[in-house]
Motif scaffolding. Structure first.
Motif, PDB file in Angstrom:
ATOM      1  N   LEU A 207       0.635  -1.215   0.084  1.00  0.00           N
ATOM      2  CA  LEU A 207      -0.159  -0.037  -0.163  1.00  0.00           C
ATOM      3  C   LEU A 207       0.817   1.143  -0.069  1.00  0.00           C
ATOM      4  O   LEU A 207       1.943   1.085   0.775  1.00  0.00           O
ATOM      5  CB  LEU A 207      -0.784  -0.012   1.241  1.00  0.00           C
ATOM      6  N   PRO A 208       0.481   2.309  -0.644  1.00  0.00           N
ATOM      7  CA  PRO A 208      -0.698   2.591  -1.260  1.00  0.00           C
ATOM      8  C   PRO A 208      -0.834   1.551  -2.696  1.00  0.00           C
ATOM      9  O   PRO A 208       0.434   1.222  -3.350  1.00  0.00           O
ATOM     10  CB  PRO A 208      -0.943   3.866  -1.945  1.00  0.00           C
ATOM     11  N   ALA A 209      -2.029   1.021  -3.088  1.00  0.00           N
ATOM     12  CA  ALA A 209      -2.030   0.151  -4.099  1.00  0.00           C
ATOM     13  C   ALA A 209      -3.259   0.567  -5.147  1.00  0.00           C
ATOM     14  O   ALA A 209      -3.943   1.421  -4.979  1.00  0.00           O
ATOM     15  CB  ALA A 209      -2.580  -1.090  -3.638  1.00  0.00           C
ATOM     16  N   ALA A 210      -2.973   0.475  -6.397  1.00  0.00           N
ATOM     17  CA  ALA A 210      -3.631   0.527  -7.775  1.00  0.00           C
ATOM     18  C   ALA A 210      -3.808  -0.664  -8.563  1.00  0.00           C
ATOM     19  O   ALA A 210      -2.944  -0.916  -9.118  1.00  0.00           O
ATOM     20  CB  ALA A 210      -3.486   1.681  -8.383  1.00  0.00           C
ATOM     21  N   PHE A 211      -5.071  -1.365  -8.505  1.00  0.00           N
ATOM     22  CA  PHE A 211      -5.212  -2.534  -9.307  1.00  0.00           C
ATOM     23  C   PHE A 211      -6.004  -2.249 -10.295  1.00  0.00           C
ATOM     24  O   PHE A 211      -7.084  -1.810 -10.203  1.00  0.00           O
ATOM     25  CB  PHE A 211      -5.807  -3.780  -8.378  1.00  0.00           C
ATOM     26  N   PRO A 212      -5.420  -2.561 -11.869  1.00  0.00           N
ATOM     27  CA  PRO A 212      -6.334  -2.317 -12.863  1.00  0.00           C
ATOM     28  C   PRO A 212      -7.237  -3.569 -12.906  1.00  0.00           C
ATOM     29  O   PRO A 212      -7.248  -4.617 -12.712  1.00  0.00           O
ATOM     30  CB  PRO A 212      -5.244  -2.646 -14.032  1.00  0.00           C
ATOM     31  N   VAL A 213      -8.527  -3.005 -13.108  1.00  0.00           N
ATOM     32  CA  VAL A 213      -9.682  -3.986 -13.329  1.00  0.00           C
ATOM     33  C   VAL A 213     -10.545  -3.290 -14.391  1.00  0.00           C
ATOM     34  O   VAL A 213     -10.122  -2.590 -15.244  1.00  0.00           O
ATOM     35  CB  VAL A 213     -10.597  -4.025 -12.100  1.00  0.00           C
ATOM     36  N   GLU A 214     -11.649  -4.262 -14.935  1.00  0.00           N
ATOM     37  CA  GLU A 214     -12.251  -3.910 -15.971  1.00  0.00           C
ATOM     38  C   GLU A 214     -12.917  -2.259 -15.823  1.00  0.00           C
ATOM     39  O   GLU A 214     -13.744  -2.060 -15.058  1.00  0.00           O
ATOM     40  CB  GLU A 214     -13.773  -4.825 -15.829  1.00  0.00           C
ATOM     41  N   GLY A 215     -12.585  -1.580 -16.765  1.00  0.00           N
ATOM     42  CA  GLY A 215     -13.255  -0.415 -16.734  1.00  0.00           C
ATOM     43  C   GLY A 215     -12.525   0.862 -16.026  1.00  0.00           C
ATOM     44  O   GLY A 215     -12.978   1.945 -15.917  1.00  0.00           O
ATOM     45  N   GLY A 216     -11.390   0.664 -15.167  1.00  0.00           N
ATOM     46  CA  GLY A 216     -10.773   1.351 -14.326  1.00  0.00           C
ATOM     47  C   GLY A 216      -9.476   0.880 -13.520  1.00  0.00           C
ATOM     48  O   GLY A 216      -9.053  -0.153 -13.793  1.00  0.00           O
ATOM     49  N   THR A 217      -9.704   1.269 -12.265  1.00  0.00           N
ATOM     50  CA  THR A 217      -8.617   1.006 -11.339  1.00  0.00           C
ATOM     51  C   THR A 217      -9.208   0.906  -9.993  1.00  0.00           C
ATOM     52  O   THR A 217     -10.198   1.839  -9.651  1.00  0.00           O
ATOM     53  CB  THR A 217      -7.315   1.943 -11.363  1.00  0.00           C
ATOM     54  N   ILE A 218      -9.006  -0.068  -9.106  1.00  0.00           N
ATOM     55  CA  ILE A 218      -9.150   0.068  -7.681  1.00  0.00           C
ATOM     56  C   ILE A 218      -8.132   0.631  -6.817  1.00  0.00           C
ATOM     57  O   ILE A 218      -6.988   0.072  -6.906  1.00  0.00           O
ATOM     58  CB  ILE A 218      -9.597  -1.462  -7.154  1.00  0.00           C
ATOM     59  N   GLU A 219      -8.096   1.824  -6.327  1.00  0.00           N
ATOM     60  CA  GLU A 219      -7.103   2.662  -5.285  1.00  0.00           C
ATOM     61  C   GLU A 219      -7.367   2.279  -4.018  1.00  0.00           C
ATOM     62  O   GLU A 219      -8.506   2.586  -3.524  1.00  0.00           O
ATOM     63  CB  GLU A 219      -7.369   3.616  -6.013  1.00  0.00           C
ATOM     64  N   MET A 220      -6.298   2.071  -3.403  1.00  0.00           N
ATOM     65  CA  MET A 220      -6.425   1.979  -1.901  1.00  0.00           C
ATOM     66  C   MET A 220      -4.986   2.616  -1.115  1.00  0.00           C
ATOM     67  O   MET A 220      -4.201   2.606  -1.613  1.00  0.00           O
ATOM     68  CB  MET A 220      -6.266   0.111  -1.533  1.00  0.00           C
ATOM     69  N   ALA A 221      -5.466   3.147  -0.098  1.00  0.00           N
ATOM     70  CA  ALA A 221      -4.332   3.749   0.874  1.00  0.00           C
ATOM     71  C   ALA A 221      -4.802   3.817   2.217  1.00  0.00           C
ATOM     72  O   ALA A 221      -5.963   3.788   2.379  1.00  0.00           O
ATOM     73  CB  ALA A 221      -4.080   5.271   0.434  1.00  0.00           C
ATOM     74  N   ILE A 222      -3.879   3.568   3.150  1.00  0.00           N
ATOM     75  CA  ILE A 222      -4.186   3.689   4.467  1.00  0.00           C
ATOM     76  C   ILE A 222      -3.450   4.628   5.251  1.00  0.00           C
ATOM     77  O   ILE A 222      -2.426   5.467   4.731  1.00  0.00           O
ATOM     78  CB  ILE A 222      -3.731   2.498   5.300  1.00  0.00           C
ATOM     79  N   SER A 223      -3.879   5.190   6.444  1.00  0.00           N
ATOM     80  CA  SER A 223      -3.226   5.995   7.375  1.00  0.00           C
ATOM     81  C   SER A 223      -3.012   5.318   8.759  1.00  0.00           C
ATOM     82  O   SER A 223      -3.004   4.069   8.717  1.00  0.00           O
ATOM     83  CB  SER A 223      -4.301   7.347   7.844  1.00  0.00           C
ATOM     84  N   ALA A 224      -2.388   6.052   9.467  1.00  0.00           N
ATOM     85  CA  ALA A 224      -2.067   5.414  10.773  1.00  0.00           C
ATOM     86  C   ALA A 224      -3.357   5.099  11.826  1.00  0.00           C
ATOM     87  O   ALA A 224      -3.252   4.197  12.419  1.00  0.00           O
ATOM     88  CB  ALA A 224      -1.485   6.506  11.689  1.00  0.00           C
TER      89      ALA A 224
END
Length: 216
Positions: free
Chosen positions: A81-98
């Protein structure tokens, strides 16, 4: 241009999955695991279900937390993380904090953003159910968490300003500042705990802003 650079960096962090099955979320995993879902059409009339599993722990090798992407119940890919996975029609984006997740969105190629749906058994899912079934209570909790965070951060900044203003270069340029607030240690501790709890509650709703950054 900056966004393209971020996407390329995120792509380098992705590794292939091992095909293992997605495990059901258990109640005792609430503090340690987040699980979100996204269903998309795959072009032939059927639907594909993506699941994002985010253990709330640090990776022993890389020193960063990881996100795991499952495709129709099977481990498809993973990324620090942070991550960005390519999927159908776009991207799944994830990020974390403390304090927890600050982002878990599906971003289409057109730029539209949609939050993924939390597993109803997860902490995020339970908080979403309160928001859905008890909106008045949910708003009260939200306002209270923001107020506690604001008060805690504000009072701590006031007290921090005084010793910082006594640093010679700062004192010479703008003078010294005497805080009008002097709190006992136990109250400072209580405010710090309250700020953490407030940020944690906001993280369950994927809310993250200036106050949350100041509350770290």
């Amino acid at each position: 241009m900056i966004e393209d650079w971020r996407q390329r960096r995120a792509a380098k962090r992705i590794t292939s999955g091992d095909g293992r099955a997605l495990k059901r979320l258990r109640w005792w995993q609430l503090p340690f695991r987040a699980l979100f879902y996204l269903t998309l059409p795959n072009g032939d009339g059927r639907q594909t279900e993506y699941a994002v599993d985010i253990p709330r722990r640090i990776d022993s090798e890389g020193g960063k937390a990881r996100a795991h992407l499952y495709l129709d119940g099977r481990h498809h890919a993973e990324s620090k993380l942070p991550a960005a996975f390519p999927v159908e029609g776009g991207t799944i984006e994830m990020a974390i904090s403390a304090f927890g997740l600050k982002r878990c969105h599906y971003v289409t190629t057109a730029g539209a953003q949609h939050r993924l749906i939390p597993d109803p058994r997860s902490a995020e899912g339970r908080r979403a159910r309160v928001e859905r079934e008890h909106p008045t209570l949910s708003r009260s909790i939200s306002h209270l968490s923001a107020l506690i965070l604001l008060v805690g951060v504000g009072l701590n900044l006031l007290q921090l300003a005084e010793p910082m203003s006594r640093i010679p270069p700062i004192a010479e340029s703008i003078g010294t500042f005497e805080s009008p607030v002097r709190l006992p240690i136990w109250l400072n501790f209580a405010l710090a705990v309250g700020a953490v709890l407030g940020s944690a509650e906001r993280a369950l709703r994927l809310r993250y802003g200036v106050l949350d950054r100041a509350g770290k």
